[in-house]
Write a protein that holds these residues in place. Sequence first.
Motif, PDB file in Angstrom:
ATOM      1  N   PRO A 351      42.219  35.930  74.249  1.00  0.00           N
ATOM      2  CA  PRO A 351      41.856  36.406  72.918  1.00  0.00           C
ATOM      3  C   PRO A 351      42.122  35.334  71.881  1.00  0.00           C
ATOM      4  CG  PRO A 351      43.981  37.296  73.593  1.00  0.00           C
ATOM      5  CD  PRO A 351      43.427  36.570  74.779  1.00  0.00           C
ATOM      6  N   PRO A 430      49.174  35.095  75.007  1.00  0.00           N
ATOM      7  CA  PRO A 430      48.309  36.030  74.262  1.00  0.00           C
ATOM      8  C   PRO A 430      48.457  37.449  74.752  1.00  0.00           C
ATOM      9  CG  PRO A 430      47.026  34.685  75.786  1.00  0.00           C
ATOM     10  CD  PRO A 430      48.388  34.082  75.738  1.00  0.00           C
ATOM     11  N   GLY A 431      48.458  38.373  73.780  1.00  0.00           N
ATOM     12  CA  GLY A 431      48.536  39.791  74.129  1.00  0.00           C
ATOM     13  C   GLY A 431      49.943  40.327  74.272  1.00  0.00           C
ATOM     14  N   ARG A 432      50.967  39.488  74.075  1.00  0.00           N
ATOM     15  CA  ARG A 432      52.365  39.935  74.208  1.00  0.00           C
ATOM     16  C   ARG A 432      52.991  40.007  72.816  1.00  0.00           C
ATOM     17  NH1 ARG A 432      51.236  41.719  79.061  1.00  0.00           N
ATOM     18  NH2 ARG A 432      50.312  40.076  80.345  1.00  0.00           N
ATOM     19  N   LYS A 433      53.218  41.182  72.318  1.00  0.00           N
ATOM     20  CA  LYS A 433      53.800  41.356  70.983  1.00  0.00           C
ATOM     21  C   LYS A 433      55.319  41.358  71.073  1.00  0.00           C
ATOM     22  CE  LYS A 433      53.649  44.294  66.883  1.00  0.00           C
ATOM     23  NZ  LYS A 433      53.088  45.535  66.290  1.00  0.00           N
TER      24      LYS A 433
END
Length: 480
Positions: A351, A430-433
């Motif tokens: 993303p 990406p995609g890991r908050k």
Amino acid sequence: MQRSAAPSSVYLANDAPPAPEPPVRGRVWRVLGWLSIVLSVALVGTSLTAYGFWRRLDSQIDRENVDGRLGDNRPEKLNNSLNILLMGSDSRKGENARYGSEAGQRSDTTILLHISPGGESAIGISFPRDSMVQMPPCKKKNGTTVPAQFGMINVAFSNGGPACTWRTIESLTKIHIDHYVEVDFSGFKRVVDALDGVEICVPRRIDDPKAELHLKAGRQVVRGEQALGYVRTRYVLGDGSDLDRIKRQQAFMASVVQKATDKGMLTDPGRTYEFLSAVAKSIKADDKLTLSVMQKLAGSLRGMSAGKVRFVTVPVQAYPQDPNRVQFNRALAEPLFRAVREDNKLPEPAPPAPVAAQGAARPVPPEQVKVAVYNATGTMGLAQRTADQLTERGYKVVKVGTSKKRFARTQILYGVGAERQAAALALALPGRKPRPGPTAKPGYVYLVIGKAGAALRDQNAAVPKVAGEIRADRDVCAKT
């Protein structure tokens, strides 16, 4: 226990943080056409759902047991990918006698086919036959042993057959190979004819009596002897080098994959079975490549398109002692081998890079991030490999360890005062908050790798781009 990283790649702190307790979220995986033969079986095999068809095909394959000749010191299997060694034999026995007499046989082609976990993508890695390499000792079928030696890579096949080439490629790449497939000249022709020919493109008219090759200029379809002559000829096309021929053969393979995955082919049961039967009659494989393995492979590759298949050549450089030979360019080849070894995650589009919202923590430089990496999957070596990748990108890895618990989700946790550092780590994942860790030590960031994996940005594909690579969905007349 998972080992700690070497001091050269990891900063070890005396007060290195223990693994935090993430919130529990429940538990929730020379004739280069040979590659396309096996790949095509996998790609179109899903259209044959009848078990009887599979059994009939399976009975046509010639198999060999090689377990006792691979040695004990083999590379560890690090993931759920599938690696198949493909060899094109230049044997002149039987149907191949018409191509002249040659003492013994060599692997005219050596390719490693790597299929990523879940069958999301595939790559064929060609090993130039003129490569000078160190070969390990090999045991022959009669029990005698050929001592270790230095020489051209295709000599391994004549030393000890497929098992010796298998062992040689594993020793050079440290990649665990699962199966092998061998095809000869006659088998290649049968497969191309079962596809009703393959499209190629040549820059000018070709007349090569020695290779029985006569082609008009431009786009055309070749079959049988013409197809074999096209992939074998060396001096009437290109600069006469083996590397140049490999490029042409990879373009041919791309066309085979396109033809085998064509909707017209897949929706015609008769054509599909005829093609797969020709493949089965044309190959020799290890006895572990069983019917159940082939069915599982075909199922995992359901829906793979030609655009997800690519072909590359191992990076090489001139061999100083002989201008007609080459040697691996280790600086370029090792990243390619490592990427295949460590293909841990299903490839997925990365993303866009996250943009810090107003009021959100702004990232700091990677060198200011102290991160502890923990493996919560049970997969050996996963934390260390991820830690090495983070270190290469400038992050300060202070701890590598194994979590006592197993988790499905990969999480970035941080202690008091490390919110900006966690935001910096999130840029690489990406995609890991990031979120606060209840037991996280102040100033530290924790990467807890779950079953979802931890693919770093720009490394989500199984293998990085290699100069000169060819995708299977390319136009045959496109310049490489």
